[in-house]
Design a protein around this motif. Structure first.
Motif, PDB file in Angstrom:
ATOM      1  N   THR A   1       0.833  -1.207   0.000  1.00 40.40           N
ATOM      2  CA  THR A   1       0.000   0.000   0.000  1.00 40.40           C
ATOM      3  C   THR A   1       0.864   1.252   0.000  1.00 40.40           C
TER       4      THR A   1
ATOM      5  N   ARG B   1       2.483  12.585  15.623  1.00 40.25           N
ATOM      6  CA  ARG B   1       1.108  12.052  15.557  1.00 40.25           C
ATOM      7  C   ARG B   1       0.432  12.157  16.925  1.00 40.25           C
TER       8      ARG B   1
ATOM      9  N   ASN C   1      -4.580   8.519  18.086  1.00 38.65           N
ATOM     10  CA  ASN C   1      -4.813   7.843  16.805  1.00 38.65           C
ATOM     11  C   ASN C   1      -4.095   6.489  16.803  1.00 38.65           C
TER      12      ASN C   1
ATOM     13  N   ILE D   1      -1.698   0.494  13.247  1.00 40.50           N
ATOM     14  CA  ILE D   1      -1.959  -0.849  12.719  1.00 40.50           C
ATOM     15  C   ILE D   1      -0.795  -1.765  13.083  1.00 40.50           C
TER      16      ILE D   1
ATOM     17  N   HIS E   1       1.291  -5.154  12.162  1.00 43.36           N
ATOM     18  CA  HIS E   1       1.560  -6.017  11.010  1.00 43.36           C
ATOM     19  C   HIS E   1       2.081  -7.368  11.478  1.00 43.36           C
TER      20      HIS E   1
ATOM     21  N   THR F   1      -9.124  -2.545  21.420  1.00 39.94           N
ATOM     22  CA  THR F   1      -9.058  -3.258  20.149  1.00 39.94           C
ATOM     23  C   THR F   1      -7.689  -3.074  19.505  1.00 39.94           C
TER      24      THR F   1
ATOM     25  N   ARG G   1      -2.940  -6.564  10.329  1.00 37.76           N
ATOM     26  CA  ARG G   1      -2.832  -6.658   8.877  1.00 37.76           C
ATOM     27  C   ARG G   1      -1.607  -7.473   8.508  1.00 37.76           C
TER      28      ARG G   1
ATOM     29  N   PRO H   1       2.435   2.832  11.304  1.00 40.81           N
ATOM     30  CA  PRO H   1       1.600   3.755  10.540  1.00 40.81           C
ATOM     31  C   PRO H   1       2.325   4.090   9.244  1.00 40.81           C
ATOM     32  N   SER H   2       1.688   4.827   8.366  1.00 38.36           N
ATOM     33  CA  SER H   2       2.373   5.295   7.166  1.00 38.36           C
ATOM     34  C   SER H   2       3.565   6.159   7.593  1.00 38.36           C
TER      35      SER H   2
ATOM     36  N   GLU I   1      -3.567   3.696   1.363  1.00 32.71           N
ATOM     37  CA  GLU I   1      -3.559   2.883   2.572  1.00 32.71           C
ATOM     38  C   GLU I   1      -4.646   1.804   2.536  1.00 32.71           C
ATOM     39  N   SER I   2      -4.439   0.781   3.393  1.00 36.52           N
ATOM     40  CA  SER I   2      -5.332  -0.379   3.427  1.00 36.52           C
ATOM     41  C   SER I   2      -6.769  -0.009   3.809  1.00 36.52           C
TER      42      SER I   2
ATOM     43  N   ARG J   1     -12.286   2.804   6.970  1.00 31.28           N
ATOM     44  CA  ARG J   1     -11.509   3.522   5.949  1.00 31.28           C
ATOM     45  C   ARG J   1     -11.586   2.727   4.663  1.00 31.28           C
TER      46      ARG J   1
HETATM   47  O1  TXA Z   1      -1.885   0.481   4.359  1.00 35.02           O
HETATM   48  C1  TXA Z   1      -1.801   0.760   5.544  1.00 35.02           C
HETATM   49  O2  TXA Z   1      -2.696   0.507   6.363  1.00 35.02           O
HETATM   50  C2  TXA Z   1      -0.495   1.429   6.022  1.00 35.02           C
HETATM   51  C3  TXA Z   1       0.630   0.418   5.880  1.00 35.02           C
HETATM   52  C4  TXA Z   1       1.934   0.918   6.456  1.00 35.02           C
HETATM   53  O3  TXA Z   1       0.244  -0.798   6.452  1.00 35.02           O
HETATM   54  N1  TXA Z   1      -0.623   1.902   7.356  1.00 35.02           N
HETATM   55  C5  TXA Z   1      -1.417   2.966   7.673  1.00 35.02           C
HETATM   56  O4  TXA Z   1      -1.360   3.328   9.010  1.00 35.02           O
HETATM   57  O5  TXA Z   1      -2.080   3.570   6.868  1.00 35.02           O
HETATM   58  P1  TXA Z   1      -1.942   4.700   9.549  1.00 35.02           P
HETATM   59  O6  TXA Z   1      -1.509   4.788  10.964  1.00 35.02           O
HETATM   60  O7  TXA Z   1      -1.519   5.803   8.672  1.00 35.02           O
HETATM   61  O8  TXA Z   1      -3.490   4.497   9.550  1.00 35.02           O
HETATM   62  C6  TXA Z   1      -4.070   3.636  10.498  1.00 35.02           C
HETATM   63  C7  TXA Z   1      -5.573   3.729  10.422  1.00 35.02           C
HETATM   64  C8  TXA Z   1      -6.078   4.965  11.097  1.00 35.02           C
HETATM   65  O9  TXA Z   1      -7.174   5.481  10.368  1.00 35.02           O
HETATM   66  C9  TXA Z   1      -6.508   4.435  12.454  1.00 35.02           C
HETATM   67  O10 TXA Z   1      -7.489   5.237  13.037  1.00 35.02           O
HETATM   68  C10 TXA Z   1      -7.019   3.050  12.095  1.00 35.02           C
HETATM   69  O11 TXA Z   1      -6.146   2.608  11.083  1.00 35.02           O
HETATM   70  N2  TXA Z   1      -6.926   2.128  13.226  1.00 35.02           N
HETATM   71  C11 TXA Z   1      -5.830   1.513  13.709  1.00 35.02           C
HETATM   72  N3  TXA Z   1      -6.115   0.761  14.796  1.00 35.02           N
HETATM   73  C12 TXA Z   1      -7.443   0.917  15.023  1.00 35.02           C
HETATM   74  C13 TXA Z   1      -8.352   0.420  16.009  1.00 35.02           C
HETATM   75  N4  TXA Z   1      -7.942  -0.379  16.990  1.00 35.02           N
HETATM   76  N5  TXA Z   1      -9.636   0.813  15.922  1.00 35.02           N
HETATM   77  C14 TXA Z   1     -10.047   1.608  14.932  1.00 35.02           C
HETATM   78  N6  TXA Z   1      -9.247   2.127  13.967  1.00 35.02           N
HETATM   79  C15 TXA Z   1      -7.952   1.784  14.005  1.00 35.02           C
END
Ligand code: TXA
Ligand code: MG
Length: 328
Positions: free
Chosen positions: A31, A54, A58, A61, A63, A113, A117, A138-139, A176-177, A191
């Motif tokens: 991604t 950050r 927030n 994720i 991995h 939670t 991924r 995260p990204s 992003e995923s 998302r």
């Molecule tokens: O593609 C992707 O997901 C990339 C690659 C690096 O894996 N990672 C990514 O991470 O985009 P980030 O931190 O930029 O976005 C993480 C998203 C955020 O919108 C966050 O709110 C959501 O995932 N998220 C993470 N853990 C969560 C949880 N326990 N409950 C709800 N939303 C969560």
């Protein structure tokens, strides 16, 4: 900070050692590039938040190398999660489930939670297999900036704040995923991404979509409802067909870049048109690099043509809603 040719075994060993030492390693996924740290190490996870600027509210994720590892970190791995993993992992889908206490609380931003991924990039998978633990990532961009889709973007964003950048070439998906939570009565997409809502429904049956995302399918989605995220530094506006002509006429003396879906002959020599792909997957692959390239030029504004309000464009429209404001 070092960078690497793809797949160097020594660099992978070094990356694993850095993760064990609580340091930050940026790595490619299919991604975008991720900024990784040991998800069981609070101090390491705090470094991620500091490097990105950050907000600690927030969540990140986590991995993993394979679905078999999920139950080490998830307190519950329901049948729905298993079916999703079978259908889409390794791949661009994050599954939110109840967490186990081994995951550092900072990762989940205080929630009960965790988003898991298993990414599809071979270098990411090899890193995860060798580390044999959960990697929070995260990204790899500064908070609220455009996600990186090359190793060079990561270096530009984070410089020495990252201990190692693994270079796996440009990302294949480019945005992003998809994030889906199984912690609601009906599974809910938080998302949108490359794994589409219809594909999720084929596996799970009923799937809800958060109202914020849903409003994206109507062209009149109220501006200001979506936080401005992922944005270039240059003012960035989105437009639909004809309205852009009068804007350009008013700004004939300004340097402007347009990311256009159609062939477009500008009236002013100061207006530069970049033709974007007409298919959502190809568009997503190029979007962030195109925004970065535009941002690096000395222009007054970046104008992005909005794709049609069709389900297949949902994820791209979501990112554009966040990167760009409506044309003034
Ligand atoms: O593609 C992707 O997901 C990339 C690659 C690096 O894996 N990672 C990514 O991470 O985009 P980030 O931190 O930029 O976005 C993480 C998203 C955020 O919108 C966050 O709110 C959501 O995932 N998220 C993470 N853990 C969560 C949880 N326990 N409950 C709800 N939303 C969560
Ligand atoms: Mg991000």
């Amino acid at each position: 900070m070092l960078s690497s040719p793809p797949m160097s075994p020594d660099l992978l060993d070094r990356a694993v050692q850095l993760l064990r030492d609580g340091r930050l390693v940026a790595f490619p996924t299919e991604t975008v590039y991720g900024l990784g740290a040991d998800a069981t190490n609070s101090a390491a996870v705090q470094r991620i938040f500091a490097a990105k600027g950050r907000p600690s509210t927030n969540p990140l994720i986590v991995h993993i190398a394979a679905e078999q590892q999920a139950s080490r970190y998830a307190a519950d791995w329901p049948d729905a999660a298993h079916r999703l993993a079978q259908a889409f992992w390794p791949g661009p889908l994050t599954i939110v489930v109840p967490r186990r206490a081994i995951i550092a609380p900072e990762v989940s931003a205080g929630l009960n939670t965790v988003g898991l991924r298993c990414p599809r990039h071979p270098l990411a998978l090899e890193l995860l297999r060798r580390f044999d633990g959960p990697v929070a990532a995260p990204s790899a961009n500064r908070s609220n900036r455009v996600s990186p889709t090359t190793a060079e973007h990561v270096r530009q964003e984070l410089g020495n704040a990252v201990d190692l950048v693994l270079d796996g070439g440009p990302c294949e998906v480019g945005i992003e995923s998809t994030v889906i939570t199984l912690c609601t009565t009906v599974p809910t997409v938080l998302r949108p991404g490359n794994v589409g809502v219809e594909a999720l429904r084929e596996v799970l049956g009923a799937v809800a979509v958060t109202s914020q995302v849903l409003s994206m399918t109507t062209p009149s989605a109220s501006p200001g409802q979506h936080a401005v995220h992922y944005s270039p530094r240059t003012p960035c506006y989105r437009y639909a067909d004809e309205e852009v002509r009068s804007y350009l006429a008013k700004h004939a003396g300004d340097r402007i870049i347009l990311l256009s879906l159609e062939a477009f002959a500008p009236a002013s020599p100061l207006h530069h048109v970049v033709r974007m792909p007409a298919e959502p997957e190809a568009y997503a692959r190029h979007l962030y690099a195109a925004l970065r390239a535009a941002d690096e030029r000395d222009v007054k504004a970046i104008l992005v043509e909005s794709p049609p309000p069709e389900p297949r464009w949902l994820a791209v429209r979501d990112r554009l809603q966040r990167a760009a404001r409506p044309l003034p």
